[in-house]
Design a protein around this motif. Sequence first.
Motif, PDB file in Angstrom:
ATOM      1  N   GLY A 173       3.651   1.177  22.353  1.00  0.00           N
ATOM      2  CA  GLY A 173       4.580   0.799  23.416  1.00  0.00           C
ATOM      3  C   GLY A 173       4.551  -0.684  23.711  1.00  0.00           C
ATOM      4  N   GLU A 174       3.758  -1.448  22.976  1.00  0.00           N
ATOM      5  CA  GLU A 174       3.612  -2.876  23.235  1.00  0.00           C
ATOM      6  C   GLU A 174       4.694  -3.719  22.569  1.00  0.00           C
ATOM      7  OE1 GLU A 174      -1.242  -2.463  23.705  1.00  0.00           O
ATOM      8  OE2 GLU A 174      -0.372  -3.152  21.826  1.00  0.00           O
ATOM      9  N   LEU A 175       5.575  -3.063  21.819  1.00  0.00           N
ATOM     10  CA  LEU A 175       6.740  -3.729  21.245  1.00  0.00           C
ATOM     11  C   LEU A 175       7.939  -2.800  21.363  1.00  0.00           C
ATOM     12  CD1 LEU A 175       8.160  -5.960  19.594  1.00  0.00           C
ATOM     13  CD2 LEU A 175       7.367  -4.805  17.521  1.00  0.00           C
ATOM     14  N   VAL A 176       9.009  -3.334  21.935  1.00  0.00           N
ATOM     15  CA  VAL A 176      10.279  -2.609  22.010  1.00  0.00           C
ATOM     16  C   VAL A 176      11.310  -3.446  21.282  1.00  0.00           C
ATOM     17  CG1 VAL A 176      11.964  -1.476  23.499  1.00  0.00           C
ATOM     18  CG2 VAL A 176       9.616  -1.780  24.302  1.00  0.00           C
ATOM     19  N   TYR A 177      11.941  -2.869  20.289  1.00  0.00           N
ATOM     20  CA  TYR A 177      12.904  -3.640  19.504  1.00  0.00           C
ATOM     21  C   TYR A 177      14.253  -3.656  20.215  1.00  0.00           C
ATOM     22  CZ  TYR A 177      12.570  -6.307  15.257  1.00  0.00           C
ATOM     23  OH  TYR A 177      12.412  -7.343  14.371  1.00  0.00           O
ATOM     24  N   THR A 178      14.257  -4.397  21.321  1.00  0.00           N
ATOM     25  CA  THR A 178      15.485  -4.560  22.100  1.00  0.00           C
ATOM     26  C   THR A 178      15.456  -5.940  22.733  1.00  0.00           C
ATOM     27  OG1 THR A 178      16.960  -3.381  23.635  1.00  0.00           O
ATOM     28  CG2 THR A 178      14.707  -3.689  24.366  1.00  0.00           C
ATOM     29  N   GLY A 179      16.596  -6.616  22.751  1.00  0.00           N
ATOM     30  CA  GLY A 179      16.638  -7.976  23.269  1.00  0.00           C
ATOM     31  C   GLY A 179      17.964  -8.328  23.903  1.00  0.00           C
ATOM     32  N   LEU A 185      24.119  -2.009  20.134  1.00  0.00           N
ATOM     33  CA  LEU A 185      24.161  -1.145  21.321  1.00  0.00           C
ATOM     34  C   LEU A 185      23.785   0.300  21.006  1.00  0.00           C
ATOM     35  CD1 LEU A 185      27.384  -2.459  23.113  1.00  0.00           C
ATOM     36  CD2 LEU A 185      25.020  -3.255  23.298  1.00  0.00           C
ATOM     37  N   VAL A 186      24.195   0.788  19.849  1.00  0.00           N
ATOM     38  CA  VAL A 186      23.929   2.192  19.546  1.00  0.00           C
ATOM     39  C   VAL A 186      22.481   2.429  19.129  1.00  0.00           C
ATOM     40  CG1 VAL A 186      26.309   2.725  18.985  1.00  0.00           C
ATOM     41  CG2 VAL A 186      24.772   1.944  17.181  1.00  0.00           C
ATOM     42  N   SER A 187      21.667   1.359  19.083  1.00  0.00           N
ATOM     43  CA  SER A 187      20.251   1.535  18.760  1.00  0.00           C
ATOM     44  C   SER A 187      19.478   2.155  19.919  1.00  0.00           C
ATOM     45  CB  SER A 187      19.615   0.199  18.363  1.00  0.00           C
ATOM     46  OG  SER A 187      19.526  -0.674  19.478  1.00  0.00           O
ATOM     47  N   PHE A 188      20.001   2.025  21.155  1.00  0.00           N
ATOM     48  CA  PHE A 188      19.307   2.616  22.297  1.00  0.00           C
ATOM     49  C   PHE A 188      20.215   3.512  23.142  1.00  0.00           C
ATOM     50  CE2 PHE A 188      20.861  -1.530  23.682  1.00  0.00           C
ATOM     51  CZ  PHE A 188      21.401  -1.283  24.938  1.00  0.00           C
ATOM     52  N   LEU A 189      21.404   3.779  22.651  1.00  0.00           N
ATOM     53  CA  LEU A 189      22.333   4.660  23.367  1.00  0.00           C
ATOM     54  C   LEU A 189      22.726   5.839  22.482  1.00  0.00           C
ATOM     55  CD1 LEU A 189      24.809   1.953  24.717  1.00  0.00           C
ATOM     56  CD2 LEU A 189      23.173   3.234  26.115  1.00  0.00           C
ATOM     57  N   ASP A 190      22.820   7.008  23.078  1.00  0.00           N
ATOM     58  CA  ASP A 190      23.383   8.146  22.335  1.00  0.00           C
ATOM     59  C   ASP A 190      24.690   8.620  22.963  1.00  0.00           C
ATOM     60  OD1 ASP A 190      22.426   9.263  24.637  1.00  0.00           O
ATOM     61  OD2 ASP A 190      21.149  10.749  23.664  1.00  0.00           O
ATOM     62  N   LYS A 191      25.021   8.028  24.112  1.00  0.00           N
ATOM     63  CA  LYS A 191      26.282   8.367  24.779  1.00  0.00           C
ATOM     64  C   LYS A 191      26.596   7.269  25.775  1.00  0.00           C
ATOM     65  CE  LYS A 191      24.043  10.922  28.516  1.00  0.00           C
ATOM     66  NZ  LYS A 191      23.880  12.209  29.203  1.00  0.00           N
ATOM     67  N   ALA A 263      29.884  -1.715  30.374  1.00  0.00           N
ATOM     68  CA  ALA A 263      28.841  -2.735  30.233  1.00  0.00           C
ATOM     69  C   ALA A 263      27.734  -2.535  31.266  1.00  0.00           C
ATOM     70  CB  ALA A 263      29.455  -4.125  30.361  1.00  0.00           C
ATOM     71  N   GLN A 264      28.115  -2.195  32.477  1.00  0.00           N
ATOM     72  CA  GLN A 264      27.111  -1.946  33.526  1.00  0.00           C
ATOM     73  C   GLN A 264      26.242  -0.738  33.184  1.00  0.00           C
ATOM     74  OE1 GLN A 264      29.880  -1.642  36.799  1.00  0.00           O
ATOM     75  NE2 GLN A 264      29.540  -3.766  37.448  1.00  0.00           N
ATOM     76  N   TYR A 265      26.851   0.278  32.623  1.00  0.00           N
ATOM     77  CA  TYR A 265      26.104   1.473  32.206  1.00  0.00           C
ATOM     78  C   TYR A 265      25.110   1.114  31.094  1.00  0.00           C
ATOM     79  CZ  TYR A 265      25.158   6.093  30.211  1.00  0.00           C
ATOM     80  OH  TYR A 265      24.528   7.223  29.731  1.00  0.00           O
ATOM     81  N   ILE A 266      25.562   0.327  30.111  1.00  0.00           N
ATOM     82  CA  ILE A 266      24.691  -0.068  28.997  1.00  0.00           C
ATOM     83  C   ILE A 266      23.524  -0.913  29.502  1.00  0.00           C
ATOM     84  CG2 ILE A 266      24.581  -1.400  26.861  1.00  0.00           C
ATOM     85  CD1 ILE A 266      27.564  -0.681  26.445  1.00  0.00           C
ATOM     86  N   TYR A 267      23.800  -1.843  30.390  1.00  0.00           N
ATOM     87  CA  TYR A 267      22.771  -2.702  30.976  1.00  0.00           C
ATOM     88  C   TYR A 267      21.693  -1.862  31.649  1.00  0.00           C
ATOM     89  CZ  TYR A 267      20.919  -6.499  33.986  1.00  0.00           C
ATOM     90  OH  TYR A 267      20.122  -7.403  34.637  1.00  0.00           O
ATOM     91  N   LYS A 268      22.116  -0.873  32.409  1.00  0.00           N
ATOM     92  CA  LYS A 268      21.169   0.015  33.102  1.00  0.00           C
ATOM     93  C   LYS A 268      20.295   0.768  32.094  1.00  0.00           C
ATOM     94  CE  LYS A 268      21.215   4.004  36.285  1.00  0.00           C
ATOM     95  NZ  LYS A 268      20.863   5.081  35.341  1.00  0.00           N
ATOM     96  N   LYS A 269      20.878   1.240  31.013  1.00  0.00           N
ATOM     97  CA  LYS A 269      20.126   1.998  30.008  1.00  0.00           C
ATOM     98  C   LYS A 269      19.121   1.117  29.266  1.00  0.00           C
ATOM     99  CE  LYS A 269      21.719   6.026  30.820  1.00  0.00           C
ATOM    100  NZ  LYS A 269      20.807   7.069  31.367  1.00  0.00           N
ATOM    101  N   GLN A 270      19.474  -0.148  29.045  1.00  0.00           N
ATOM    102  CA  GLN A 270      18.529  -1.034  28.366  1.00  0.00           C
ATOM    103  C   GLN A 270      17.334  -1.354  29.279  1.00  0.00           C
ATOM    104  OE1 GLN A 270      19.968  -4.911  27.096  1.00  0.00           O
ATOM    105  NE2 GLN A 270      18.571  -4.931  25.344  1.00  0.00           N
ATOM    106  N   ILE A 271      17.586  -1.504  30.555  1.00  0.00           N
ATOM    107  CA  ILE A 271      16.494  -1.693  31.517  1.00  0.00           C
ATOM    108  C   ILE A 271      15.565  -0.484  31.498  1.00  0.00           C
ATOM    109  CG2 ILE A 271      15.951  -1.817  33.998  1.00  0.00           C
ATOM    110  CD1 ILE A 271      18.565  -3.473  34.291  1.00  0.00           C
ATOM    111  N   GLU A 272      16.139   0.703  31.476  1.00  0.00           N
ATOM    112  CA  GLU A 272      15.330   1.927  31.449  1.00  0.00           C
ATOM    113  C   GLU A 272      14.503   2.014  30.166  1.00  0.00           C
ATOM    114  OE1 GLU A 272      18.163   5.053  31.944  1.00  0.00           O
ATOM    115  OE2 GLU A 272      18.451   4.678  34.098  1.00  0.00           O
ATOM    116  N   GLN A 273      15.077   1.561  29.055  1.00  0.00           N
ATOM    117  CA  GLN A 273      14.363   1.568  27.776  1.00  0.00           C
ATOM    118  C   GLN A 273      13.097   0.712  27.866  1.00  0.00           C
ATOM    119  OE1 GLN A 273      16.245  -0.669  24.691  1.00  0.00           O
ATOM    120  NE2 GLN A 273      15.233   0.435  23.023  1.00  0.00           N
ATOM    121  N   ILE A 274      13.216  -0.476  28.421  1.00  0.00           N
ATOM    122  CA  ILE A 274      12.063  -1.372  28.551  1.00  0.00           C
ATOM    123  C   ILE A 274      11.077  -0.831  29.574  1.00  0.00           C
ATOM    124  CG2 ILE A 274      11.357  -3.687  29.280  1.00  0.00           C
ATOM    125  CD1 ILE A 274      14.028  -4.687  28.095  1.00  0.00           C
TER     126      ILE A 274
END
Length: 345
Positions: A173-179, A185-191, A263-274
Amino acid sequence: MKIAGFDIGGANTDLAIVDFNENGEIKDISVDFEYLPMWSKKEELSKTLINLTEKTDNINNLDGIGISMTAELVDAYKTKKEGVLDIINKVRDTFDLSIAFISTKGVYSFSQAKLKPLDLAAANWVGTSQLVSKIAKNCIFVDTGSTTTDIIPIKNGKEVAKGKSDYERLATGELVYTGTLRTNLVSFLDKIVLNNKEYNLASELFASTADVFNVLGLLNEEDFSCSTADGCGKSKIDSMRRIARVLCADMDMINESEIIEVAQYIYKKQIEQIAKSIKKVSLNENLNLVVVTGLGGELLAKSAAKLLEMECISMRDYFTDDECVVAPAIGTAILMENYLKSSIF
Protein backbone atom coordinates in the motif's frame (compact mmCIF):
# COMPACT_ATOMS: atom_id res chain seq x y z
CA MET A 1 29.06 23.78 -1.35
CA LYS A 2 26.60 23.82 -4.23
CA ILE A 3 24.96 20.53 -5.26
CA ALA A 4 22.62 19.68 -8.14
CA GLY A 5 20.02 17.02 -7.42
CA PHE A 6 18.24 15.46 -10.40
CA ASP A 7 15.14 13.27 -10.18
CA ILE A 8 14.81 11.56 -13.56
CA GLY A 9 11.21 10.42 -13.98
CA GLY A 10 9.45 8.69 -16.82
CA ALA A 11 7.70 11.90 -17.87
CA ASN A 12 9.49 14.75 -16.09
CA THR A 13 13.10 15.40 -15.16
CA ASP A 14 13.35 17.63 -12.07
CA LEU A 15 16.32 19.68 -10.90
CA ALA A 16 17.15 21.29 -7.57
CA ILE A 17 20.41 23.17 -7.07
CA VAL A 18 21.00 23.54 -3.34
CA ASP A 19 23.59 25.89 -1.90
CA PHE A 20 24.88 24.76 1.52
CA ASN A 21 26.93 26.76 4.03
CA GLU A 22 29.96 25.36 5.87
CA ASN A 23 27.70 23.80 8.52
CA GLY A 24 25.64 21.94 5.94
CA GLU A 25 22.66 24.26 6.34
CA ILE A 26 20.69 25.24 3.25
CA LYS A 27 21.33 28.82 2.11
CA ASP A 28 19.40 28.78 -1.15
CA ILE A 29 17.45 26.46 -3.43
CA SER A 30 16.88 26.93 -7.18
CA VAL A 31 14.51 24.55 -8.96
CA ASP A 32 13.25 23.74 -12.44
CA PHE A 33 11.82 20.80 -14.39
CA GLU A 34 11.36 19.76 -17.99
CA TYR A 35 8.89 17.39 -19.62
CA LEU A 36 10.84 14.52 -21.14
CA PRO A 37 8.86 11.39 -22.10
CA MET A 38 11.58 8.80 -21.60
CA TRP A 39 9.51 6.09 -23.30
CA SER A 40 9.98 7.88 -26.63
CA LYS A 41 12.85 10.36 -26.13
CA LYS A 42 15.35 8.71 -23.79
CA GLU A 43 18.20 9.68 -26.14
CA GLU A 44 17.49 13.32 -25.27
CA LEU A 45 18.24 12.82 -21.56
CA SER A 46 21.77 14.27 -21.74
CA LYS A 47 20.54 17.36 -23.59
CA THR A 48 17.76 17.83 -21.02
CA LEU A 49 20.15 17.56 -18.08
CA ILE A 50 22.45 20.19 -19.61
CA ASN A 51 19.56 22.51 -20.51
CA LEU A 52 18.13 22.39 -17.00
CA THR A 53 21.52 23.02 -15.43
CA GLU A 54 22.35 25.95 -17.68
CA LYS A 55 18.94 27.55 -17.14
CA THR A 56 19.31 27.30 -13.36
CA ASP A 57 22.99 27.98 -12.66
CA ASN A 58 26.51 27.85 -14.09
CA ILE A 59 27.71 24.26 -14.21
CA ASN A 60 31.17 25.46 -13.16
CA ASN A 61 29.69 26.54 -9.83
CA LEU A 62 28.65 22.99 -8.93
CA ASP A 63 30.58 20.78 -6.52
CA GLY A 64 28.68 17.59 -7.29
CA ILE A 65 25.59 15.98 -8.77
CA GLY A 66 23.18 13.53 -7.16
CA ILE A 67 20.80 11.40 -9.19
CA SER A 68 17.56 9.64 -8.29
CA MET A 69 15.26 8.03 -10.82
CA THR A 70 12.01 6.30 -11.67
CA ALA A 71 12.44 6.37 -15.47
CA GLU A 72 13.89 2.87 -15.58
CA LEU A 73 10.32 1.51 -15.64
CA VAL A 74 9.34 3.03 -19.00
CA ASP A 75 8.62 0.52 -21.74
CA ALA A 76 11.56 1.73 -23.82
CA TYR A 77 13.58 -0.64 -21.63
CA LYS A 78 13.03 -4.40 -21.57
CA THR A 79 14.05 -4.61 -17.89
CA LYS A 80 14.58 -2.18 -15.03
CA LYS A 81 18.23 -3.22 -14.91
CA GLU A 82 18.66 -2.16 -18.53
CA GLY A 83 16.98 1.16 -17.75
CA VAL A 84 19.09 1.96 -14.71
CA LEU A 85 22.33 1.13 -16.50
CA ASP A 86 21.38 3.23 -19.51
CA ILE A 87 20.50 6.22 -17.33
CA ILE A 88 23.61 6.12 -15.14
CA ASN A 89 25.82 5.77 -18.22
CA LYS A 90 24.16 8.76 -19.87
CA VAL A 91 24.60 10.83 -16.69
CA ARG A 92 28.27 9.86 -16.36
CA ASP A 93 28.90 10.79 -20.00
CA THR A 94 27.14 14.14 -19.55
CA PHE A 95 28.96 15.59 -16.54
CA ASP A 96 32.63 15.82 -15.62
CA LEU A 97 31.85 16.24 -11.91
CA SER A 98 31.51 14.13 -8.77
CA ILE A 99 28.37 12.05 -9.31
CA ALA A 100 26.55 9.65 -7.02
CA PHE A 101 23.23 7.84 -7.16
CA ILE A 102 20.42 7.43 -4.63
CA SER A 103 19.49 3.86 -3.83
CA THR A 104 17.23 2.17 -1.31
CA LYS A 105 20.39 1.14 0.56
CA GLY A 106 22.29 4.42 0.61
CA VAL A 107 24.21 6.62 -1.80
CA TYR A 108 26.17 4.71 -4.43
CA SER A 109 29.16 5.66 -6.54
CA PHE A 110 29.01 4.91 -10.25
CA SER A 111 30.92 1.65 -9.79
CA GLN A 112 28.59 0.53 -6.98
CA ALA A 113 25.55 1.47 -9.06
CA LYS A 114 26.81 -0.68 -11.95
CA LEU A 115 27.15 -3.67 -9.63
CA LYS A 116 23.71 -3.28 -7.99
CA PRO A 117 21.52 -1.37 -10.45
CA LEU A 118 18.18 -2.59 -9.08
CA ASP A 119 18.91 -0.84 -5.78
CA LEU A 120 18.57 2.45 -7.69
CA ALA A 121 15.22 1.63 -9.28
CA ALA A 122 12.44 4.00 -8.16
CA ALA A 123 14.43 5.17 -5.13
CA ASN A 124 13.50 8.86 -5.38
CA TRP A 125 11.19 8.59 -2.36
CA VAL A 126 14.32 8.00 -0.25
CA GLY A 127 15.40 11.53 -1.10
CA THR A 128 12.08 13.11 -0.18
CA SER A 129 12.08 11.26 3.14
CA GLN A 130 15.11 13.39 4.08
CA LEU A 131 12.99 16.53 3.90
CA VAL A 132 9.94 15.11 5.61
CA SER A 133 11.91 13.77 8.58
CA LYS A 134 13.01 17.34 9.30
CA ILE A 135 9.35 18.36 9.56
CA ALA A 136 7.97 15.43 11.58
CA LYS A 137 9.83 12.51 13.14
CA ASN A 138 6.75 10.26 13.15
CA CYS A 139 4.36 10.53 10.23
CA ILE A 140 3.11 9.14 6.94
CA PHE A 141 4.67 11.05 4.10
CA VAL A 142 2.44 11.20 0.99
CA ASP A 143 3.93 12.50 -2.24
CA THR A 144 1.45 12.74 -5.12
CA GLY A 145 3.11 13.60 -8.39
CA SER A 146 2.05 13.57 -12.01
CA THR A 147 1.88 9.78 -12.22
CA THR A 148 2.17 8.08 -8.82
CA THR A 149 1.56 8.51 -5.10
CA ASP A 150 4.21 7.43 -2.60
CA ILE A 151 2.96 6.64 0.92
CA ILE A 152 6.02 6.32 3.16
CA PRO A 153 5.90 5.70 6.93
CA ILE A 154 8.54 7.55 8.96
CA LYS A 155 9.34 6.68 12.59
CA ASN A 156 11.94 8.36 14.79
CA GLY A 157 13.08 10.39 11.78
CA LYS A 158 13.77 7.35 9.59
CA GLU A 159 11.70 5.79 6.84
CA VAL A 160 10.42 2.34 7.74
CA ALA A 161 8.75 1.37 4.47
CA LYS A 162 7.85 -2.32 4.37
CA GLY A 163 8.50 -2.40 0.63
CA LYS A 164 11.68 -1.17 -1.04
CA SER A 165 11.05 -1.81 -4.73
CA ASP A 166 7.94 -0.55 -6.54
CA TYR A 167 6.87 -4.17 -6.92
CA GLU A 168 6.95 -4.67 -3.14
CA ARG A 169 5.39 -1.29 -2.35
CA LEU A 170 2.39 -1.98 -4.55
CA ALA A 171 1.62 -4.90 -2.21
CA THR A 172 2.14 -2.97 1.04
CA GLY A 173 0.00 0.00 0.00
CA GLU A 174 3.05 2.28 0.02
CA LEU A 175 2.71 2.97 -3.70
CA VAL A 176 -0.48 3.87 -5.55
CA TYR A 177 -0.15 4.22 -9.30
CA THR A 178 -2.32 7.31 -9.52
CA GLY A 179 -1.34 10.93 -10.06
CA THR A 180 -2.38 14.43 -10.98
CA LEU A 181 -1.69 14.42 -14.71
CA ARG A 182 -1.00 11.18 -16.53
CA THR A 183 -3.38 8.65 -14.97
CA ASN A 184 -5.86 6.98 -17.31
CA LEU A 185 -9.29 7.55 -15.76
CA VAL A 186 -10.47 3.99 -16.30
CA SER A 187 -7.50 2.68 -14.30
CA PHE A 188 -9.34 3.49 -11.05
CA LEU A 189 -12.96 3.68 -12.19
CA ASP A 190 -15.35 0.90 -13.12
CA LYS A 191 -18.38 3.16 -13.50
CA ILE A 192 -19.45 6.79 -13.50
CA VAL A 193 -22.63 8.15 -11.98
CA LEU A 194 -24.33 10.93 -13.93
CA ASN A 195 -27.87 12.20 -13.43
CA ASN A 196 -28.46 9.37 -10.95
CA LYS A 197 -27.59 6.73 -13.54
CA GLU A 198 -24.61 4.36 -13.48
CA TYR A 199 -22.62 4.16 -16.70
CA ASN A 200 -20.08 1.54 -17.69
CA LEU A 201 -16.93 3.00 -19.21
CA ALA A 202 -14.99 2.74 -22.44
CA SER A 203 -11.73 0.99 -21.59
CA GLU A 204 -9.56 3.23 -23.78
CA LEU A 205 -7.06 5.99 -23.10
CA PHE A 206 -9.49 8.75 -23.95
CA ALA A 207 -8.73 11.10 -21.05
CA SER A 208 -6.38 11.52 -18.10
CA THR A 209 -6.57 13.03 -14.65
CA ALA A 210 -5.05 16.25 -16.02
CA ASP A 211 -8.31 16.74 -17.93
CA VAL A 212 -10.34 16.33 -14.74
CA PHE A 213 -8.37 18.98 -12.84
CA ASN A 214 -8.38 21.24 -15.90
CA VAL A 215 -12.18 21.09 -16.16
CA LEU A 216 -12.54 21.76 -12.43
CA GLY A 217 -10.25 24.79 -12.66
CA LEU A 218 -7.68 23.24 -10.33
CA LEU A 219 -4.77 23.02 -12.77
CA ASN A 220 -2.92 25.94 -14.31
CA GLU A 221 -1.55 25.93 -17.83
CA GLU A 222 2.08 25.66 -16.69
CA ASP A 223 1.40 22.51 -14.64
CA PHE A 224 -0.44 20.80 -17.52
CA SER A 225 2.94 19.61 -18.74
CA CYS A 226 2.04 16.16 -20.08
CA SER A 227 0.82 15.28 -23.55
CA THR A 228 -2.91 14.78 -24.08
CA ALA A 229 -4.61 11.48 -24.88
CA ASP A 230 -5.75 12.61 -28.33
CA GLY A 231 -2.79 14.85 -29.14
CA CYS A 232 -5.09 17.90 -29.22
CA GLY A 233 -5.12 21.08 -27.16
CA LYS A 234 -5.26 21.77 -23.44
CA SER A 235 -8.18 24.19 -23.20
CA LYS A 236 -11.05 23.48 -20.85
CA ILE A 237 -13.25 22.56 -23.81
CA ASP A 238 -10.60 20.17 -25.15
CA SER A 239 -10.54 18.41 -21.78
CA MET A 240 -14.33 18.25 -21.68
CA ARG A 241 -14.39 16.54 -25.07
CA ARG A 242 -11.89 13.93 -23.88
CA ILE A 243 -13.83 13.20 -20.69
CA ALA A 244 -17.07 12.82 -22.66
CA ARG A 245 -15.44 10.08 -24.76
CA VAL A 246 -14.93 7.95 -21.64
CA LEU A 247 -18.74 7.63 -21.69
CA CYS A 248 -18.74 7.02 -25.47
CA ALA A 249 -20.31 10.45 -25.78
CA ASP A 250 -19.48 13.91 -27.09
CA MET A 251 -20.56 17.47 -26.32
CA ASP A 252 -23.58 17.16 -28.57
CA MET A 253 -24.84 14.42 -26.23
CA ILE A 254 -23.86 15.75 -22.77
CA ASN A 255 -23.47 19.40 -21.87
CA GLU A 256 -20.77 21.30 -19.97
CA SER A 257 -22.53 21.17 -16.60
CA GLU A 258 -22.91 17.40 -16.91
CA ILE A 259 -19.23 16.98 -17.74
CA ILE A 260 -18.33 19.06 -14.68
CA GLU A 261 -20.53 16.72 -12.63
CA VAL A 262 -18.63 13.75 -14.09
CA ALA A 263 -15.29 15.41 -13.29
CA GLN A 264 -16.35 16.00 -9.69
CA TYR A 265 -17.35 12.35 -9.35
CA ILE A 266 -13.98 11.20 -10.75
CA TYR A 267 -12.08 13.54 -8.42
CA LYS A 268 -13.92 12.10 -5.42
CA LYS A 269 -13.11 8.52 -6.48
CA GLN A 270 -9.41 9.28 -6.91
CA ILE A 271 -9.29 10.77 -3.40
CA GLU A 272 -10.92 7.60 -2.07
CA GLN A 273 -8.36 5.47 -3.93
CA ILE A 274 -5.46 7.24 -2.20
CA ALA A 275 -7.25 7.29 1.17
CA LYS A 276 -7.61 3.50 1.09
CA SER A 277 -3.85 3.00 0.96
CA ILE A 278 -3.10 5.73 3.52
CA LYS A 279 -5.46 3.95 5.90
CA LYS A 280 -3.70 0.63 5.28
CA VAL A 281 -0.27 2.10 6.07
CA SER A 282 -1.65 3.98 9.07
CA LEU A 283 -3.08 0.81 10.60
CA ASN A 284 0.09 -1.18 9.87
CA GLU A 285 2.40 1.40 11.44
CA ASN A 286 0.14 3.04 14.04
CA LEU A 287 0.78 6.52 12.61
CA ASN A 288 -1.84 9.26 12.44
CA LEU A 289 -0.03 12.34 11.13
CA VAL A 290 0.15 12.85 7.35
CA VAL A 291 2.69 15.14 5.67
CA VAL A 292 1.84 15.88 2.02
CA THR A 293 3.82 17.18 -0.92
CA GLY A 294 4.04 16.98 -4.70
CA LEU A 295 2.01 18.44 -7.54
CA GLY A 296 -1.13 16.77 -6.14
CA GLY A 297 -0.26 17.15 -2.48
CA GLU A 298 -2.98 19.69 -1.79
CA LEU A 299 -5.49 18.46 -4.38
CA LEU A 300 -5.39 14.74 -3.61
CA ALA A 301 -3.21 13.69 -0.68
CA LYS A 302 -4.49 16.34 1.72
CA SER A 303 -8.08 15.65 0.71
CA ALA A 304 -7.52 11.93 1.32
CA ALA A 305 -6.16 12.61 4.82
CA LYS A 306 -9.13 14.87 5.51
CA LEU A 307 -11.51 12.10 4.37
CA LEU A 308 -9.87 9.79 6.93
CA GLU A 309 -10.06 12.52 9.60
CA MET A 310 -6.29 12.34 10.07
CA GLU A 311 -4.10 15.23 11.14
CA CYS A 312 -2.37 16.67 8.09
CA ILE A 313 0.36 19.22 7.45
CA SER A 314 1.82 20.34 4.14
CA MET A 315 5.42 20.77 3.07
CA ARG A 316 4.21 24.05 1.59
CA ASP A 317 4.30 25.43 5.11
CA TYR A 318 8.08 24.95 5.01
CA PHE A 319 9.02 25.12 1.33
CA THR A 320 7.72 27.02 -1.70
CA ASP A 321 5.20 25.50 -4.09
CA ASP A 322 7.86 24.99 -6.75
CA GLU A 323 10.19 23.32 -4.24
CA CYS A 324 7.45 20.92 -3.13
CA VAL A 325 6.85 19.80 -6.71
CA VAL A 326 10.53 18.74 -7.03
CA ALA A 327 10.99 17.57 -3.43
CA PRO A 328 12.78 14.31 -4.43
CA ALA A 329 15.40 16.37 -6.29
CA ILE A 330 16.02 18.53 -3.22
CA GLY A 331 16.31 15.45 -1.02
CA THR A 332 18.71 13.94 -3.55
CA ALA A 333 20.92 17.04 -3.33
CA ILE A 334 20.92 16.80 0.48
CA LEU A 335 21.97 13.15 0.38
CA MET A 336 24.69 13.98 -2.16
CA GLU A 337 26.05 16.77 0.05
CA ASN A 338 26.23 14.36 3.00
CA TYR A 339 27.94 11.79 0.78
CA LEU A 340 30.58 14.26 -0.40
CA LYS A 341 31.31 15.45 3.12
CA SER A 342 31.72 11.88 4.37
CA SER A 343 33.98 11.11 1.41
CA ILE A 344 36.17 14.12 2.17
CA PHE A 345 36.49 13.38 5.85
